[in-house]
Design a protein around this motif. Structure first.
Motif, short mmCIF file in Angstrom:
data_model
loop_
_atom_site.label_atom_id
_atom_site.label_comp_id
_atom_site.label_asym_id
_atom_site.label_seq_id
_atom_site.Cartn_x
_atom_site.Cartn_y
_atom_site.Cartn_z
N GLN A 4 -15.66 6.06 13.69
CA GLN A 4 -15.23 7.42 14.02
C GLN A 4 -14.24 7.45 15.18
OE1 GLN A 4 -18.33 6.74 13.08
NE2 GLN A 4 -18.16 7.87 11.16
N VAL A 5 -14.38 6.48 16.10
CA VAL A 5 -13.48 6.45 17.25
C VAL A 5 -12.04 6.26 16.80
CG1 VAL A 5 -12.83 5.08 19.27
CG2 VAL A 5 -15.22 5.68 18.91
N THR A 6 -11.85 5.42 15.78
CA THR A 6 -10.48 5.10 15.38
C THR A 6 -9.98 5.98 14.23
OG1 THR A 6 -11.30 3.36 13.94
CG2 THR A 6 -10.63 2.72 16.14
N LEU A 7 -10.81 6.88 13.75
CA LEU A 7 -10.45 7.66 12.56
C LEU A 7 -9.23 8.55 12.78
CD1 LEU A 7 -11.78 7.49 9.84
CD2 LEU A 7 -13.14 9.50 10.39
N VAL A 8 -9.25 9.32 13.86
CA VAL A 8 -8.14 10.25 14.13
C VAL A 8 -6.83 9.49 14.38
CG1 VAL A 8 -7.26 11.90 15.83
CG2 VAL A 8 -9.55 12.19 14.89
N PRO A 9 -6.83 8.47 15.27
CA PRO A 9 -5.57 7.72 15.48
C PRO A 9 -5.09 7.01 14.22
CG PRO A 9 -7.20 7.12 17.13
CD PRO A 9 -7.88 8.02 16.18
N ARG A 10 -6.02 6.48 13.42
CA ARG A 10 -5.60 5.79 12.20
C ARG A 10 -4.93 6.79 11.25
NH1 ARG A 10 -9.86 2.98 9.03
NH2 ARG A 10 -11.39 3.80 10.49
N PHE A 11 -5.48 7.99 11.21
CA PHE A 11 -4.89 9.06 10.40
C PHE A 11 -3.46 9.31 10.86
CE2 PHE A 11 -4.16 13.69 10.05
CZ PHE A 11 -4.23 13.83 8.68
N ILE A 12 -3.26 9.36 12.18
CA ILE A 12 -1.92 9.61 12.73
C ILE A 12 -0.99 8.43 12.45
CG2 ILE A 12 -0.65 9.96 14.89
CD1 ILE A 12 -3.34 11.34 15.86
N ILE A 13 -1.51 7.20 12.66
CA ILE A 13 -0.69 6.01 12.43
C ILE A 13 -0.29 5.91 10.95
CG2 ILE A 13 -0.73 3.47 12.39
CD1 ILE A 13 -2.44 3.58 14.94
N PHE A 14 -1.22 6.16 10.06
CA PHE A 14 -0.92 6.09 8.62
C PHE A 14 0.13 7.13 8.24
CE2 PHE A 14 -5.16 3.99 7.23
CZ PHE A 14 -4.74 2.83 7.86
N ASN A 15 0.01 8.31 8.85
CA ASN A 15 1.01 9.34 8.63
C ASN A 15 2.38 8.85 9.05
OD1 ASN A 15 1.00 11.93 7.57
ND2 ASN A 15 -0.60 12.56 9.00
N LEU A 36 -5.47 -1.69 3.45
CA LEU A 36 -5.24 -2.33 4.76
C LEU A 36 -6.50 -2.36 5.63
CD1 LEU A 36 -1.60 -1.24 5.60
CD2 LEU A 36 -2.45 -3.50 4.96
N PRO A 37 -7.14 -1.21 5.88
CA PRO A 37 -8.33 -1.29 6.73
C PRO A 37 -9.44 -2.13 6.12
CG PRO A 37 -7.79 1.00 6.23
CD PRO A 37 -6.86 0.15 5.43
N VAL A 41 -10.75 10.62 4.11
CA VAL A 41 -9.84 11.04 5.17
C VAL A 41 -8.38 10.75 4.82
CG1 VAL A 41 -9.21 10.69 7.60
CG2 VAL A 41 -11.60 10.78 6.94
#
Lengths: 281, 318
Positions: free
Chosen positions: A126-137, A150-151, A220
């Motif tokens: 959960q800690v990396t969920l939001v940033p990963r969403f942004i990075i993938f975007n 990838l993940p 997500v």
């Protein structure tokens, strides 16, 4: 006389234990049996009590309704198979190479990097969920299968599992290869990988299961329905089918079946994988 | 034997001429290069998908940021997120539910999986099929499992309540529809799903205990109960320690069951930190608040693991 007594008692104990644990085992699979039998029922019989373990009105229809219904189950299957196979292949190559590096080569910075690997295992997804969403975007892979693959491929766990095994392979094998003039790449491919088949197979099977069942990443990182994998497609299906429990169970059986079959075929490797990931890892 | 020392330059340098020393140094350098090349793909992915996100997440947690506003909507607010959450009913309820969930499921899973493993290890008929049956839930996907259990739990017609009524319980629980019983319902399913995995780990632990210990205890006149408490449990303590830590970590990460079965309800009765953090981020687009909660989740996991690590000296025997 004495021998007879000690012979009879363990046999009795063994029988008693078998009955108790057998009952526990059966209780554990009851939900699966209920799911299976309900998937062959007509809706009106679903909640009959006592439970009809073998449906009186046997109904094959549910499966064709699941597979030819409003949801493209065949497409979900195809997506799951594609994502899972690519991810597993990538996992095996990346983890095996990294494990070789960590286990078989002495080099500067190795232990520090390995420690960081270890430390991050405690950090929840959960800690990396939001940033990963942004990075993938940002990378343009949001809403593509790459966002799942990838993940799935970069798993610290897989590195540990294989590293533990590689550490245990006697140094003499690599030394012999070295004398023959083999570099690290050759040693890895020709010596270590063939010797570590059992642990590689364990990783393949565990990784297959996890990726087949993965839910949060698709939830997500996917928006388009035609990219959905089985678990996400299943929730979509349930939301639409409302309260037709026979249909829900046929869909649930369809989603579980491949892993259960894999599990039954490869249980030895499964258990080995869990054990080596748990106790020694 | 002497080949083993090839990498250890110090010992060889004494006996080798200058050229040998140079050769060894380059060998070391090429090892470093090879080492990094081997771990490079793993490190690259790890960096982009774990390390950078961790740093970003920490930064975002100090902001008030609605994702839909783009980067210009990013506003640093210091510790406000971390202060605000303690007066947020949903956060406090989530945390409470997490703690209750861990306090019940972890010990229950440990006890059941230990008993099952000991039973199987003692020798039973049909050992392998029984082991398979207990392990089966672990490989099945939780979405499907949650759908099955959700139906089994049906308060009016479900098989579980039909059974309870047939054995004389006139007012069986409302399970997922009841704010008192929804969390226990999810806990029961979670325990059921996790027993098999931990049982396998315990079985491996049991196989590592030397038979001689039991023989010696028997000669000293120890009964089965005494051997269990004096040999089995202490010898298994490293396994128990491992099972405990991983179970606690997993219990704090429960998400799919809540998402599929209850959506956190009724009311806030089954909301947990992972679910609330997900909702805040991806339904309400409050990325800062969502990240801050995820960090609290991490800190709790870290703290519990740390305390366990400190406490292990008292009861773990290696």
């Amino acid at each position: 006389m004495n021998d007879q007594v000690t012979g009879v008692r363990p046999a009795m104990l063994k029988l008693l234990l078998t009955v108790v644990l057998g009952a526990f085992g059966v209780a554990m699979v009851l939900p699966f049996l209920w799911m299976l039998s309900t998937s062959f029922k007509v809706p009106i019989d679903v909640f009959n009590y006592p439970i009809e373990w073998i449906p009186k009105n046997f109904n094959w229809n549910n499966y064709s309704r699941v597979w030819n219904g409003s949801q493209p189950f065949d497409l979900y299957y195809f997506n799951s198979v594609k994502v899972t196979i690519i991810t597993v292949l990538g996992t095996v190559i990346i983890c095996s190479a990294a494990a070789y590096g960590f286990a078989r080569i002495q080099f500067k910075g190795r232990d520090a990097v390995f420690f960081i690997f270890l430390a991050t295992l405690m950090i929840p997804d959960q800690v990396t969920l939001v940033p990963r969403f942004i990075i993938f975007n940002y990378l343009g892979i949001y809403d593509t299968h790459a966002a799942l693959i990838l993940p799935g491929m970069f798993t610290a766990f897989g590195v540990f599992l294989l590293r533990q095994f590689y550490v245990g392979i006697p140094e003499d094998f690599s030394e012999a290869a070295k004398i023959e003039g083999a570099g690290h790449f050759q040693t890895w491919i020709r010596i270590i990988v063939p010797l570590s088949k059992p642990s590689l197979v364990s990783l393949v099977i565990l990784s297959f299961t996890w990726n087949w069942n993965e839910f949060v990443n698709p939830l997500v990182f996917l928006a388009s329905k035609e990219l959905y994998t089985i678990p996400l497609g299943l929730t979509n299906f349930i939301d639409e089918s409302g309260t037709d429990y026979t249909l829900m169970m046929a869909a649930a059986v369809s989603s579980i079946l491949p892993v259960i079959l894999l599990f039954l075929a490869c249980q030895k490797w499964f258990i080995e994988g869990v054990v080596s990931s748990g106790v020694k890892g | 034997m002497s080949f083993r020392a090839m990498g250890e330059s110090a010992t060889i340098k004494l006996y080798q001429p200058e050229r040998g020393a140079i050769h060894i140094r380059t060998q070391k350098q090429s090892d470093t290069l090879a080492g990094w090349l081997f771990i490079l793909p793993g490190i690259a992915g790890f960096g982009v998908l774990t390390i950078i996100p961790i740093i970003l997440s920490l930064i975002i947690s100090f902001t008030d940021w609605n994702f839909l506003d783009g980067l210009k909507g990013l506003r640093f607010i210091g510790l406000d997120n971390f202060i605000e959450m303690w007066s947020d009913k949903w956060f406090v309820d989530s945390l409470t539910n997490n703690l209750v969930f861990a306090a019940v499921t972890v010990p229950a899973t440990i006890i059941l999986s230990l008993l099952a493993a000991i039973g199987l290890n003692k020798g039973v008929y049909m050992k392998s099929p029984i082991r398979l049956m207990i392990f089966m839930p672990y490989v099945s996907n939780i979405v499907a499992i949650s759908i099955v259990w959700g139906t089994l739990y049906n308060p009016t017609m479900g098989p579980i309540n039909s059974f309870l009524r047939s054995v004389g319980i006139d007012n069986p629980p409302g399970w997922l529809a009841s704010s008192t019983w929804a969390l226990p319902a999810i806990m029961i399913m979670t325990i059921w799903a996790n027993v098999g995995y931990n049982m396998i780990i315990y079985l491996a632990g049991l196989q590592g205990i030397s038979k001689d210990l039991y023989e010696a205890a028997k000669i000293d006149g120890a009964g089965p109960m005494r051997s269990f408490f004096k040999i089995t449990l202490p010898m298994l303590s490293p396994t128990t320690f491992f099972v405990m830590i991983t179970s606690i970590i997993h219990s704090f990460q429960v998400f799919i069951a809540v998402f599929v079965m209850t959506k956190g309800g009724p009311g806030s009765s089954t909301t947990v930190l992972t679910y609330y953090s997900y909702r805040t981020g991806f339904d309400f687009y409050k990325m800062g608040y969502s990240s801050a909660m995820a960090w609290i989740l991490f800190l709790i996991i870290f703290l519990i693991t740390f305390l366990q690590w400190q406490g292990q000296k008292r009861w773990v025997h290696y």
